[in-house]
Design a protein around this motif. Structure first.
Motif, PDB file in Angstrom:
ATOM      1  N   ALA A   1     -14.826  20.905   4.808  1.00 56.55           N
ATOM      2  CA  ALA A   1     -16.169  21.398   4.491  1.00 56.55           C
ATOM      3  C   ALA A   1     -16.789  20.568   3.369  1.00 56.55           C
ATOM      4  O   ALA A   1     -17.986  20.252   3.394  1.00 56.55           O
ATOM      5  N   ASP A   2     -15.992  20.194   2.389  1.00 52.72           N
ATOM      6  CA  ASP A   2     -16.480  19.349   1.297  1.00 52.72           C
ATOM      7  C   ASP A   2     -16.882  17.966   1.819  1.00 52.72           C
ATOM      8  O   ASP A   2     -17.898  17.399   1.397  1.00 52.72           O
ATOM      9  N   ILE A   3     -16.083  17.434   2.735  1.00 53.00           N
ATOM     10  CA  ILE A   3     -16.415  16.131   3.319  1.00 53.00           C
ATOM     11  C   ILE A   3     -17.737  16.217   4.074  1.00 53.00           C
ATOM     12  O   ILE A   3     -18.633  15.382   3.901  1.00 53.00           O
ATOM     13  N   ARG A   4     -17.876  17.239   4.910  1.00 51.70           N
ATOM     14  CA  ARG A   4     -19.107  17.394   5.690  1.00 51.70           C
ATOM     15  C   ARG A   4     -20.318  17.552   4.784  1.00 51.70           C
ATOM     16  O   ARG A   4     -21.390  17.007   5.051  1.00 51.70           O
ATOM     17  N   SER A   5     -20.159  18.308   3.714  1.00 53.05           N
ATOM     18  CA  SER A   5     -21.260  18.516   2.785  1.00 53.05           C
ATOM     19  C   SER A   5     -21.685  17.196   2.146  1.00 53.05           C
ATOM     20  O   SER A   5     -22.881  16.891   2.046  1.00 53.05           O
ATOM     21  N   ALA A   6     -20.714  16.398   1.715  1.00 48.46           N
ATOM     22  CA  ALA A   6     -21.023  15.111   1.085  1.00 48.46           C
ATOM     23  C   ALA A   6     -21.683  14.157   2.073  1.00 48.46           C
ATOM     24  O   ALA A   6     -22.642  13.451   1.733  1.00 48.46           O
ATOM     25  N   VAL A   7     -21.186  14.135   3.304  1.00 52.72           N
ATOM     26  CA  VAL A   7     -21.754  13.246   4.321  1.00 52.72           C
ATOM     27  C   VAL A   7     -23.179  13.668   4.657  1.00 52.72           C
ATOM     28  O   VAL A   7     -24.092  12.843   4.722  1.00 52.72           O
ATOM     29  N   SER A   8     -23.383  14.956   4.858  1.00 55.72           N
ATOM     30  CA  SER A   8     -24.709  15.456   5.204  1.00 55.72           C
ATOM     31  C   SER A   8     -25.730  15.145   4.115  1.00 55.72           C
ATOM     32  O   SER A   8     -26.878  14.792   4.401  1.00 55.72           O
ATOM     33  N   ALA A   9     -25.302  15.253   2.859  1.00 53.92           N
ATOM     34  CA  ALA A   9     -26.205  15.027   1.726  1.00 53.92           C
ATOM     35  C   ALA A   9     -26.310  13.554   1.339  1.00 53.92           C
ATOM     36  O   ALA A   9     -27.092  13.213   0.451  1.00 53.92           O
ATOM     37  N   ARG A  10     -25.512  12.698   2.000  1.00 55.76           N
ATOM     38  CA  ARG A  10     -25.443  11.279   1.615  1.00 55.76           C
ATOM     39  C   ARG A  10     -25.126  11.164   0.122  1.00 55.76           C
ATOM     40  O   ARG A  10     -25.698  10.349  -0.600  1.00 55.76           O
ATOM     41  N   ASP A  11     -24.172  11.997  -0.307  1.00 50.94           N
ATOM     42  CA  ASP A  11     -23.783  12.060  -1.712  1.00 50.94           C
ATOM     43  C   ASP A  11     -22.569  11.155  -1.928  1.00 50.94           C
ATOM     44  O   ASP A  11     -21.423  11.558  -1.716  1.00 50.94           O
ATOM     45  N   THR A  12     -22.850   9.927  -2.336  1.00 47.97           N
ATOM     46  CA  THR A  12     -21.787   8.934  -2.482  1.00 47.97           C
ATOM     47  C   THR A  12     -20.718   9.377  -3.465  1.00 47.97           C
ATOM     48  O   THR A  12     -19.515   9.291  -3.184  1.00 47.97           O
ATOM     49  N   GLU A  13     -21.127   9.850  -4.630  1.00 45.81           N
ATOM     50  CA  GLU A  13     -20.148  10.208  -5.653  1.00 45.81           C
ATOM     51  C   GLU A  13     -19.289  11.392  -5.214  1.00 45.81           C
ATOM     52  O   GLU A  13     -18.086  11.431  -5.485  1.00 45.81           O
ATOM     53  N   ALA A  14     -19.897  12.344  -4.529  1.00 45.78           N
ATOM     54  CA  ALA A  14     -19.121  13.486  -4.045  1.00 45.78           C
ATOM     55  C   ALA A  14     -18.096  13.034  -3.013  1.00 45.78           C
ATOM     56  O   ALA A  14     -16.953  13.502  -3.010  1.00 45.78           O
ATOM     57  N   PHE A  15     -18.506  12.116  -2.135  1.00 49.05           N
ATOM     58  CA  PHE A  15     -17.577  11.635  -1.109  1.00 49.05           C
ATOM     59  C   PHE A  15     -16.453  10.819  -1.740  1.00 49.05           C
ATOM     60  O   PHE A  15     -15.277  11.000  -1.410  1.00 49.05           O
ATOM     61  N   VAL A  16     -16.807   9.930  -2.656  1.00 46.12           N
ATOM     62  CA  VAL A  16     -15.797   9.092  -3.310  1.00 46.12           C
ATOM     63  C   VAL A  16     -14.789   9.954  -4.070  1.00 46.12           C
ATOM     64  O   VAL A  16     -13.589   9.658  -4.101  1.00 46.12           O
ATOM     65  N   ALA A  17     -15.260  11.045  -4.658  1.00 47.81           N
ATOM     66  CA  ALA A  17     -14.365  11.932  -5.412  1.00 47.81           C
ATOM     67  C   ALA A  17     -13.321  12.590  -4.516  1.00 47.81           C
ATOM     68  O   ALA A  17     -12.266  13.023  -5.002  1.00 47.81           O
ATOM     69  N   LEU A  18     -13.599  12.648  -3.215  1.00 49.72           N
ATOM     70  CA  LEU A  18     -12.650  13.248  -2.274  1.00 49.72           C
ATOM     71  C   LEU A  18     -11.611  12.243  -1.786  1.00 49.72           C
ATOM     72  O   LEU A  18     -10.693  12.608  -1.053  1.00 49.72           O
TER      73      LEU A  18
END
Length: 248
Positions: A71-88
């Motif tokens: 769910a965290d991955i999907r949220s980061a991808v949907s938002a195009r949130d680079t830092e959130a994705f990298v943190a995962l």
């Protein structure tokens, strides 16, 4: 980062609350809510899955911690949130077969909202999840399956009832339809027609129909067996992306 997961839970509870209207009003409120939520979950679980041997499936719901991680991955991808994705991602996340690895390189690959990797991640989010024990998950689901095909010419048909045509033209006769199965790419690609020349080993073909089909298919409905895949692992109780890679 758990917004998407929390939102789904919230929607489920709202659906359950709305479903109370159909419950027996003589039951205690707690019993009514439990009944409504149970019925709502049953409806979700009974949603028909796509047809085909390699249609997306989600085996990861049984793995502790995997669902909120996804769910965290999907949220980061949907938002195009680079830092959130990298943190995962793990600090040593593998990104190619030439030694490319690490969060800094991953960040560079996602430097803008239009970076090609975002589109690949969008696609991955729709292709299911396979689990290997309690500490390893793989997207797409089909990548973890035993597929006997050349990884360089093998392609997954991404859809149900995708037509195979006699020639590379939209008006050409349809000779077969493929649903989430593996086909072999012929002639190296689609060319300018938008159609790819493929060969398909039909499963369980009646005696009256050919076992091997050769024809043309919409190239946009094909995905390489070795296109991008994401592997997540639980390390010391924390889920991280340990590999995001294409090719072999």
């Amino acid at each position: 980062m758990r917004f998407a997961h929390a939102r789904r839970v919230g929607l489920l509870l709202v659906a359950g609350a709305l479903a109370l209207q159909g419950c027996n009003r003589d039951d205690p409120p707690a019993d009514q809510l439990e009944q409504a939520v149970t019925e709502t979950v049953d409806e979700i679980e009974e949603t028909p899955q796509p047809d085909g041997p390699y249609a997306p499936r989600n085996d990861c719901t049984r793995v502790a911690g995997a669902s909120p991680f996804l769910a965290d991955i999907r949220s980061a991808v949907s938002a195009r949130d680079t830092e959130a994705f990298v943190a995962l991602a793990a600090e040593d996340v593998k990104l190619d077969f030439g030694g490319g690895a690490g969060r800094d390189q991953l960040r560079a690959m996602l430097a803008s909202d239009t970076a090609p990797l975002w589109a690949k991640l969008d696609e991955l989010m729709t292709l299911g999840c396979a689990s290997d024990g309690d500490a390893l998950i793989t997207l797409p689901w089909y990548f973890a399956q035993d597929i006997s095909a050349d990884p360089h010419t093998g392609m997954i048909v991404t859809g149900t009832g995708v037509p195979v045509r006699e020639t590379a033209a939209e008006q050409a006769p349809i000779i077969a339809a493929v649903s989430w199965d593996v086909v072999e790419l012929m002639d190296g690609g689609a060319g300018t027609s938008g159609f790819a020349h493929i060969r398909w080993q039909r499963r369980g073909a009646p005696a009256s129909k050919p076992t091997v089909i050769e024809g043309y298919i919409d190239a946009t409905r094909l995905r390489s067996l070795i296109d991008y895949r994401l592997v997540g692992a639980s390390r010391n109780g924390k889920w991280r992306i340990i590999s995001l890679i294409a090719g072999d």
